[in-house]
Design a protein around this motif. Sequence first.
Motif, PDB file in Angstrom:
ATOM      1  N   TYR A  97     -34.942  18.723  18.954  1.00  0.00           N
ATOM      2  CA  TYR A  97     -33.907  17.697  18.913  1.00  0.00           C
ATOM      3  C   TYR A  97     -34.413  16.395  18.276  1.00  0.00           C
ATOM      4  N   PRO A  98     -34.946  16.449  17.061  1.00  0.00           N
ATOM      5  CA  PRO A  98     -35.389  15.211  16.419  1.00  0.00           C
ATOM      6  C   PRO A  98     -34.190  14.409  15.905  1.00  0.00           C
ATOM      7  N   PHE A 134     -33.120  17.758   8.042  1.00  0.00           N
ATOM      8  CA  PHE A 134     -32.034  16.870   8.493  1.00  0.00           C
ATOM      9  C   PHE A 134     -31.058  17.670   9.339  1.00  0.00           C
ATOM     10  N   ASN A 135     -30.394  16.980  10.233  1.00  0.00           N
ATOM     11  CA  ASN A 135     -29.357  17.580  11.063  1.00  0.00           C
ATOM     12  C   ASN A 135     -28.007  17.117  10.526  1.00  0.00           C
ATOM     13  N   PRO A 136     -27.192  18.026   9.985  1.00  0.00           N
ATOM     14  CA  PRO A 136     -25.935  17.592   9.385  1.00  0.00           C
ATOM     15  C   PRO A 136     -24.824  17.268  10.379  1.00  0.00           C
ATOM     16  N   VAL A 137     -24.950  17.727  11.628  1.00  0.00           N
ATOM     17  CA  VAL A 137     -23.841  17.566  12.572  1.00  0.00           C
ATOM     18  C   VAL A 137     -23.959  16.312  13.428  1.00  0.00           C
ATOM     19  N   SER A 164     -41.377  10.338   7.056  1.00  0.00           N
ATOM     20  CA  SER A 164     -41.986  11.390   7.876  1.00  0.00           C
ATOM     21  C   SER A 164     -41.826  11.070   9.356  1.00  0.00           C
ATOM     22  N   ASP A 165     -41.863  12.112  10.180  1.00  0.00           N
ATOM     23  CA  ASP A 165     -41.642  11.940  11.622  1.00  0.00           C
ATOM     24  C   ASP A 165     -42.662  12.743  12.426  1.00  0.00           C
ATOM     25  N   PRO A 166     -43.886  12.233  12.570  1.00  0.00           N
ATOM     26  CA  PRO A 166     -44.928  12.963  13.312  1.00  0.00           C
ATOM     27  C   PRO A 166     -44.539  13.337  14.738  1.00  0.00           C
ATOM     28  N   PRO A 167     -43.820  12.468  15.509  1.00  0.00           N
ATOM     29  CA  PRO A 167     -43.508  12.845  16.900  1.00  0.00           C
ATOM     30  C   PRO A 167     -42.708  14.142  17.025  1.00  0.00           C
ATOM     31  N   SER A 168     -41.928  14.472  16.007  1.00  0.00           N
ATOM     32  CA  SER A 168     -41.159  15.721  16.058  1.00  0.00           C
ATOM     33  C   SER A 168     -41.932  16.880  15.441  1.00  0.00           C
ATOM     34  N   LEU A 169     -43.222  16.685  15.206  1.00  0.00           N
ATOM     35  CA  LEU A 169     -44.053  17.665  14.505  1.00  0.00           C
ATOM     36  C   LEU A 169     -43.471  17.933  13.112  1.00  0.00           C
ATOM     37  N   TYR A 170     -42.977  16.844  12.509  1.00  0.00           N
ATOM     38  CA  TYR A 170     -42.434  16.867  11.142  1.00  0.00           C
ATOM     39  C   TYR A 170     -41.217  17.775  11.018  1.00  0.00           C
ATOM     40  N   ASN A 171     -40.401  17.832  12.066  1.00  0.00           N
ATOM     41  CA  ASN A 171     -39.157  18.595  12.019  1.00  0.00           C
ATOM     42  C   ASN A 171     -37.966  17.729  11.640  1.00  0.00           C
ATOM     43  N   ALA A 172     -38.223  16.482  11.272  1.00  0.00           N
ATOM     44  CA  ALA A 172     -37.203  15.604  10.706  1.00  0.00           C
ATOM     45  C   ALA A 172     -37.835  14.889   9.522  1.00  0.00           C
ATOM     46  N   GLY A 173     -37.030  14.648   8.490  1.00  0.00           N
ATOM     47  CA  GLY A 173     -37.534  13.932   7.338  1.00  0.00           C
ATOM     48  C   GLY A 173     -38.497  14.752   6.492  1.00  0.00           C
ATOM     49  N   TRP A 174     -39.399  14.052   5.831  1.00  0.00           N
ATOM     50  CA  TRP A 174     -40.296  14.636   4.835  1.00  0.00           C
ATOM     51  C   TRP A 174     -41.485  15.346   5.470  1.00  0.00           C
ATOM     52  N   SER A 175     -41.848  16.500   4.884  1.00  0.00           N
ATOM     53  CA  SER A 175     -43.025  17.233   5.350  1.00  0.00           C
ATOM     54  C   SER A 175     -43.642  17.985   4.181  1.00  0.00           C
TER      55      SER A 175
END
Length: 394
Positions: A141-142, A121-124, A89-100
């Motif tokens: 931009y997470p 996830f960002n595929p590029v 999980s990625d709280p700093p990105s407001l959970y816009n990366a990883g598990w939520s």
Amino acid sequence: MSDAHPSTPPPRLIILDYADITSDPSTTTNISSSLQQAFGGGTSSNSTSPLGIIAIRNIPGFLEAKRAFLPLAHTLAHLDPSYLEDKLSDPPSLYNAGWSRGKEKLGDDAKPDLAKASYYFNPVTDMPGTEEERSKYPASYPCNVWPDEEEVPSLTNFRERAKTLGNIMHGAVVRLARHIDHLAERGVRGYPPNLLFDAMKETEKVKGRLLYYYPLDDDNDNDTTTFDNWIGWHNDSGFLTSLAGDLYINNDTGEPLPPSQIDPLAGLYVTDRSGASIHVTIPEDCMAVQIGECVQILTGGVVSATPHCVRGPRSDWNGCPSPVKVARISCPCFIDSKPTFRLICPEGCTREEVVKAGIGREKVPLLEERWLRDGMSFGDFLQTTFQKYYDWKG
């Protein structure tokens, strides 16, 4: 028409071939008429009611990549919750990366949404934007958060498969964008050439969302009778959304389910201009693309975003409770421009025409209450939109 009794008109999903979107938009064989039927907005002369979605068949590598990646959602969703929260999980990105899961709040009482979980996830690129942009726009931009394949051997090749599918979906959207540009240039004065194509090709704001819809049952405190119980009615507020279709599985075993065990009314619904709720089934070998509100703005309403939702299976659809706990897997990929991109309608239309081109306006917060002015930045529009949906009581 009531949401409790969706309409069942003949299917209207437009299907293109990949060769169509790789063709030159200026040739006599361009696909403008198909795009008009699928996406045409309120400012168009289209006599049919568009669904805001189109399907594309024969995309090289797509079906194989989809079949390799989507089933991994079951493995991911059944990992130890502490591992998912602590390592993915990625709280700093407001959970816009990883598990939520359970981070989004729904309804008047702001109840956590446990009906589904997401892996973003960002595929590029693993590190999008500049350091300054990542600091200023952490939700846009997470940096990617990948599972450790040595720690979780059951997810070996997860990263590779995610990136393969996401890049295929992004590439197809870029090619389709050239044809949407061509349609807009013909439909409204002052549309900048290649506006959408350039934005989609150059962007690093690409977000894949591997979704796992848990069975709707009392254990998750989910309502099995509400029409839009797996995902509520909403518009895609960004630019273009690619969809990998869906996969229904047995939640306990992860095995795909035959059609006979799936509620025929479960799945994706789209609102047309009459207000009807249309059940849309994306063929397994097709990728679909939906229009976001930003493209509605940029084209002056030549194309329109349409509200859509996901309906879960009814508990007694076949006359008795199902012995199988049905889960659903999907993977949309949201292709957007940078947060500083200015949402400006073409000189050949007005702001009023843009907002009135919308479809199903009673189902979502009004566009004019979120796109507050011509030239508003995409980042500010997203922030305003998130807040409006949070407060939405429609």
